[in-house]
Design an enzyme around this catalytic site. Sequence first.
Site, PDB file in Angstrom:
ATOM      1  N   ILE A  33       0.748  -1.252  -0.037  1.00  0.00           N
ATOM      2  CA  ILE A  33      -0.217  -0.017  -0.057  1.00  0.00           C
ATOM      3  C   ILE A  33       0.751   1.389  -0.003  1.00  0.00           C
ATOM      4  CG2 ILE A  33      -1.979  -0.941   1.032  1.00  0.00           C
ATOM      5  CD1 ILE A  33      -1.160   0.153   3.743  1.00  0.00           C
ATOM      6  N   GLY A  34       1.967   1.145  -0.092  1.00  0.00           N
ATOM      7  CA  GLY A  34       2.998   2.250   0.073  1.00  0.00           C
ATOM      8  C   GLY A  34       4.378   1.941  -0.008  1.00  0.00           C
ATOM      9  N   GLY A  37       8.598   3.781  -0.046  1.00  0.00           N
ATOM     10  CA  GLY A  37       9.538   4.932   0.170  1.00  0.00           C
ATOM     11  C   GLY A  37      10.920   4.525   0.571  1.00  0.00           C
ATOM     12  N   PHE A  51      12.936   4.416   3.081  1.00  0.00           N
ATOM     13  CA  PHE A  51      13.411   3.439   3.897  1.00  0.00           C
ATOM     14  C   PHE A  51      12.524   2.277   4.036  1.00  0.00           C
ATOM     15  CE2 PHE A  51      15.197   7.400   5.368  1.00  0.00           C
ATOM     16  CZ  PHE A  51      15.958   6.876   6.249  1.00  0.00           C
ATOM     17  N   GLY A  52      11.857   1.764   3.219  1.00  0.00           N
ATOM     18  CA  GLY A  52      10.950   0.503   3.033  1.00  0.00           C
ATOM     19  C   GLY A  52       9.519   0.551   2.388  1.00  0.00           C
ATOM     20  N   LYS A  91       4.767  -1.450   8.271  1.00  0.00           N
ATOM     21  CA  LYS A  91       6.020  -0.778   7.486  1.00  0.00           C
ATOM     22  C   LYS A  91       7.403  -1.757   7.658  1.00  0.00           C
ATOM     23  CE  LYS A  91       6.678   3.685   7.566  1.00  0.00           C
ATOM     24  NZ  LYS A  91       7.124   4.803   8.189  1.00  0.00           N
ATOM     25  N   ASP A 139       9.374  16.797   8.016  1.00  0.00           N
ATOM     26  CA  ASP A 139       9.011  16.118   6.608  1.00  0.00           C
ATOM     27  C   ASP A 139       7.358  16.382   6.614  1.00  0.00           C
ATOM     28  OD1 ASP A 139       9.499  15.180   4.257  1.00  0.00           O
ATOM     29  OD2 ASP A 139       9.796  12.986   4.983  1.00  0.00           O
TER      30      ASP A 139
END
Length: 867
Positions: free
Chosen positions: A519-520, A522, A524-525, A541, A636
């Site tokens: 589902i996502g 980036g 870092f993972g 995550k 961020d």
Amino acid sequence: MKLIIQLSYIFLLSTSISARTFSDYVNLNFTASYLEFIGETGTFLFSHNKTFKAAIFNPGGQQTSFYLCVIHVASNTIIWSANRDAPISGSGQMNLTVKGITIADENGNPKWSTPPVKSLVYKLALTELGNLVLLDHSNGSLWESFQDPTDTVVIGQRLPVGASLSSAVSDSDLSRGHYNLTISASDAILQWYGQTYWKLSLDKNAYKNSNDEVEHMAINRTGFYLFGHDETVPVYQVGLPLTDFRIAKLASSGHFTISSFSGGNWKQEFVGPSGACETPLACGRAGLCTLSTVSSAPVCSCPQNFHANSGNSAGCVPSNGSNSLPFACGSTDYNSQSNSSVVSFSQIGYGLEYFSNIYSDPVLDGVNLTVCQNLCSSNCSCLGVFYKNSSGSCYMIENALGSIQSSDKGEPDVLSFIKINVVPTKTTNDDTDDKQTSKNGGFPMAASVLLPIAGLFLFAAVVFLVWRRVTLPKKEEVILGKFNSHSSEDMDAFYIPGLPTRFEYEELEEATDNFKTLIGAGAFGTVYNGVLPDKTVVAVKKIMNIGVQGKKDFCTEIAIIGNIHHVNLVRLRGFCAQGRHRMLVYEYMNRGSLDRSLFGGGPVLEWLERLEVALGTARGLAYLHCGCEQKIIHCDIKPENILLQDQFQAKISDFGLSKLLSPEQSGLFTTMRGTRGYLAPEWLTNSAISEKTDVYSFGMVLLELVSGSKNCSYKSRSHSMDDSGGHSSNSSTTGLVYFPLLALEMHEQGSYLELADPRLEGRVTCNEVEKLVRIALCCVQEEPALRPSMTSVVGMLEGGTPLPQPRIESLNFLRFYGRRFTEASMIAEENDRSSMMPQQARNSTDARRGLQNGFSYISSQSISGPR
């Protein structure tokens, strides 16, 4: 005689003619009773616009207890009562004299009166706020009902530190109950017999704005507040929908509620505590309260060794009929207890909870269970103990016994005991034992048999301890050696403060169906959808390619997020640190990140939904900056890190790049972090990084909420700039537009509607757009000191704080950046249209790269990447 009085009373009820009611005030020597004003249901005084009334009133329609009340007319709701602990009959009277108000029974005996006043009373007034006021000849206030609150606070009323609200027994019995809301210098606290069961500071809907001491509690049209000396910045705040009338009330159930009245109906907006099992008597005395899986109502039962009380009162009693629950010394029932009973303890289970334990410290630490129970036995106010095996912590239930809580989150090593009264019974065997004791010269026969056995056990225990001391260190060395060869970090993870639930890798592998649904992703993972065994949907995550920085971010997220609870911050449910696996388990946000809803091709976000997202994000940031023990800077803030739930409730995610700042720290970071396009100018100027850096990023997100597109995107525009950054023509062009500059230009021209997302098609007004644009421009000013705090931004969005004018001189840097982006856009377009020689193409590419590198912090590329 009694019959004659009753018949006379009925006759008066049916034949009395009401006296005339008054508006605003009544003068001296005024008297009122229910019978005098029976046609007006006891009402003798209205406020100027008839919003409130004062009456001798009988709540619930009962005919035995009458009170002097102030009542909200439209809802017929009592907001204040005078003689709540001393009701009168329908023929009792209220008298207004130069000394104040006196309420007397039918025989003239005083039941209640206002405190002594400093000068002579001239009249009694009722204001449009619902405040009953004694005035002197110069209209100076001598006494106010607002200063003597009962169970309700209204808009315009303050509850100062040290003051409290007390619940009523019921809706028809206004006598003082046992629940109290007290305002302290740091919090609002709910208590029952001195046991705390709720604090505003720990409520998920409240956030902290400052570290000032609290001075008073208040509600207004926009929310619920604890204010300090600075009226513009509340210490604690609960934002609520805009309304003209609302009340805060401590209900007879023990719940503190805030409700608004509109369109003839009450709407509950806030309740504390919110959990069904978190009030002291959710299931009665000694009842066992369990949360229902199908409804919000609690499920009540009895703990082991107890059964339901067959009497009038709810709750549970010991299953052994000869035993009973004791009452604490000082209570009205204490002296009626049997003096022949013996105090004992009945264990009611493992892993149970008690509502007050989380708000109090143990009375003792590091003791054994016997010490804990002995301490309770010697204290007549103690009615039970909760003992934690692992730490030897001893918690006592004092003054009154409430409901016990059953929870799957309870700690399994907690033992729970309720004190009981046991009535001893004398048997024949007891007599024989007594005789045998006397024959042995007072030394019990049982002792002569048991002592040798006890000595044998003692000797065995000594031998075991010596063996354990010799052999255990060797085993520990072997075990730790194996553990360290696998992963030394796993052990360290256990000692992070505020550590949430620890999951095994296999559990998360099963929950995510072997990490099936992505589902996502980036830098870092990757993030996967998962379902825990209790059917809770989560986002897992999976941290990949961990270097030194990755491990640091992972530990930071656990330490920080595990201790943070706020309605606008994503909750960290747990983590996995098994072997080389590093994973975080978050609550699942079913609408995904803001960028998908705002920039995607789905249904357009309506303006009110965008406002909700902006306000929720602002509240979350305000909490990070001011509500935590240590200031937290997110670093961020961007649409990818703002997640949405149903009703577009916004929650900020991703604290992996956060830094904890103590007041002594300078605020400087050693490395740039965050996402280009949302980074404040100070990142590139070696200036101090503070919470105002987040304010800048929020301002950039706010502009994207206005336009519905990225701040740097291709679109048509009808403006161009001369060399000085001013307007030189109205020609239409299509290219890379830097929206913050466009927003500045339209702000200067007052053409705010041109900035709104065209997909809204007129469903937003110029004033609405202007509000968000002005707030955004104030947030993105070049000088950090000129940017507002996030607390002030929340006030602006809610409407309670006036909108400031952004300083144009602190926004001129946007013209420079905008011009450079326009040039970069033109170069890129020229390269696409022209056929160049290889060397020319390389020169053009190099030129464009130089521009982009020079202003890279405004591009949309990500440094950390969405996670």
